[in-house]
Design a protein around this motif. Structure first.
Motif, PDB file in Angstrom:
ATOM      1  N   GLY A   1     -28.432   9.440  44.147  1.00 49.81           N
ATOM      2  CA  GLY A   1     -28.284   7.993  43.988  1.00 49.81           C
ATOM      3  C   GLY A   1     -27.409   7.642  42.797  1.00 49.81           C
TER       4      GLY A   1
ATOM      5  N   LYS B   1     -22.146   7.705  56.396  1.00 44.96           N
ATOM      6  CA  LYS B   1     -22.517   6.367  56.882  1.00 44.96           C
ATOM      7  C   LYS B   1     -23.728   6.454  57.803  1.00 44.96           C
ATOM      8  CE  LYS B   1     -19.413   3.877  54.822  1.00 44.96           C
ATOM      9  NZ  LYS B   1     -19.764   2.797  53.913  1.00 44.96           N
ATOM     10  N   ASP B   2     -23.843   7.570  58.554  1.00 45.80           N
ATOM     11  CA  ASP B   2     -24.982   7.770  59.443  1.00 45.80           C
ATOM     12  C   ASP B   2     -26.224   8.272  58.709  1.00 45.80           C
ATOM     13  OD1 ASP B   2     -23.612   6.982  61.721  1.00 45.80           O
ATOM     14  OD2 ASP B   2     -23.057   9.026  62.294  1.00 45.80           O
ATOM     15  N   GLU B   3     -26.039   9.063  57.646  1.00 46.46           N
ATOM     16  CA  GLU B   3     -27.158   9.783  57.045  1.00 46.46           C
ATOM     17  C   GLU B   3     -27.673   9.236  55.724  1.00 46.46           C
ATOM     18  OE1 GLU B   3     -26.006  13.887  56.754  1.00 46.46           O
ATOM     19  OE2 GLU B   3     -25.815  14.108  58.924  1.00 46.46           O
ATOM     20  N   ILE B   4     -26.867   8.502  54.988  1.00 53.36           N
ATOM     21  CA  ILE B   4     -27.267   8.046  53.655  1.00 53.36           C
ATOM     22  C   ILE B   4     -27.713   6.582  53.721  1.00 53.36           C
ATOM     23  CG2 ILE B   4     -26.516   7.681  51.261  1.00 53.36           C
ATOM     24  CD1 ILE B   4     -26.639  10.653  52.096  1.00 53.36           C
ATOM     25  N   PHE B   5     -28.963   6.336  53.369  1.00 52.08           N
ATOM     26  CA  PHE B   5     -29.491   4.968  53.345  1.00 52.08           C
ATOM     27  C   PHE B   5     -28.738   4.160  52.301  1.00 52.08           C
ATOM     28  CE2 PHE B   5     -32.656   1.878  51.691  1.00 52.08           C
ATOM     29  CZ  PHE B   5     -32.777   1.110  52.848  1.00 52.08           C
ATOM     30  N   GLN B   6     -28.273   2.994  52.661  1.00 52.78           N
ATOM     31  CA  GLN B   6     -27.483   2.121  51.798  1.00 52.78           C
ATOM     32  C   GLN B   6     -26.306   2.888  51.185  1.00 52.78           C
ATOM     33  OE1 GLN B   6     -30.422   0.385  49.131  1.00 52.78           O
ATOM     34  NE2 GLN B   6     -30.787  -1.270  50.583  1.00 52.78           N
ATOM     35  N   CYS B   7     -25.559   3.515  52.064  1.00 49.36           N
ATOM     36  CA  CYS B   7     -24.404   4.313  51.659  1.00 49.36           C
ATOM     37  C   CYS B   7     -23.414   3.456  50.868  1.00 49.36           C
ATOM     38  CB  CYS B   7     -23.713   4.874  52.905  1.00 49.36           C
ATOM     39  SG  CYS B   7     -22.331   5.953  52.535  1.00 49.36           S
TER      40      CYS B   7
ATOM     41  N   ASP C   1     -27.565  11.944  47.487  1.00 50.04           N
ATOM     42  CA  ASP C   1     -29.039  11.975  47.535  1.00 50.04           C
ATOM     43  C   ASP C   1     -29.638  11.608  46.189  1.00 50.04           C
ATOM     44  OD1 ASP C   1     -29.329  12.568  50.217  1.00 50.04           O
ATOM     45  OD2 ASP C   1     -29.484  14.734  49.899  1.00 50.04           O
TER      46      ASP C   1
END
Length: 133
Positions: A53, A77-83, A51
């Protein structure tokens, strides 16, 4: 080229985290930046760091307990934007299908074999830094 790359290492086992650091050294290959590690022993710590970054690659221990790295990988992979890309540490080569299910970009088996691990990590760093450039 950026001065350092940040690699998040998740394992409940301090020895596994140390194996990853030792296999990487200061940098996994001559053409990638030096590496700075963020070590996490719990899933909440992983989520907190992601979170924030700034993580270039995640190394997740598939054998970690209670939250295994394969499930953690699928969750981020489902929850973090641009994981960031994930290098998964698997207990057995037969678990490669689970690495695919988890959506990890690369996987190697435990114990950490330095040359194979460094090659996989360097490849993910190259890909990540090329996208950011």
């Amino acid at each position: 080229m950026q001065p350092t790359a940040t690699v998040l290492v998740y394992s409940d086992n301090a020895s596994t985290r140390e194996e990853v650091r030792l296999a990487t050294g200061r940098r996994p290959a001559a053409d990638v930046p030096e590496v700075r590690f963020i070590e996490c022993a719990t899933l909440p710590a992983v989520l907190k760091e992601l979170d924030r970054g700034g993580v270039d690659v995640c190394v997740l221990d598939g054998e970690a307990v209670p939250a295994g790295g394969m499930g953690v990988c699928r969750q981020i992979k489902d929850e973090i934007f641009q994981c960031p890309p994930v290098l998964l540490l698997m207990g057995r080569p037969q678990d490669a299908w689970l690495a695919t299910w988890s959506r990890a970009e690369a996987a190697v088996t435990l114990p950490v074999e330095p040359v194979g691990f460094a090659t996989a990590l360097a490849g993910l760093l190259r890909d990540r830094l090329a996208v950011e450039a």
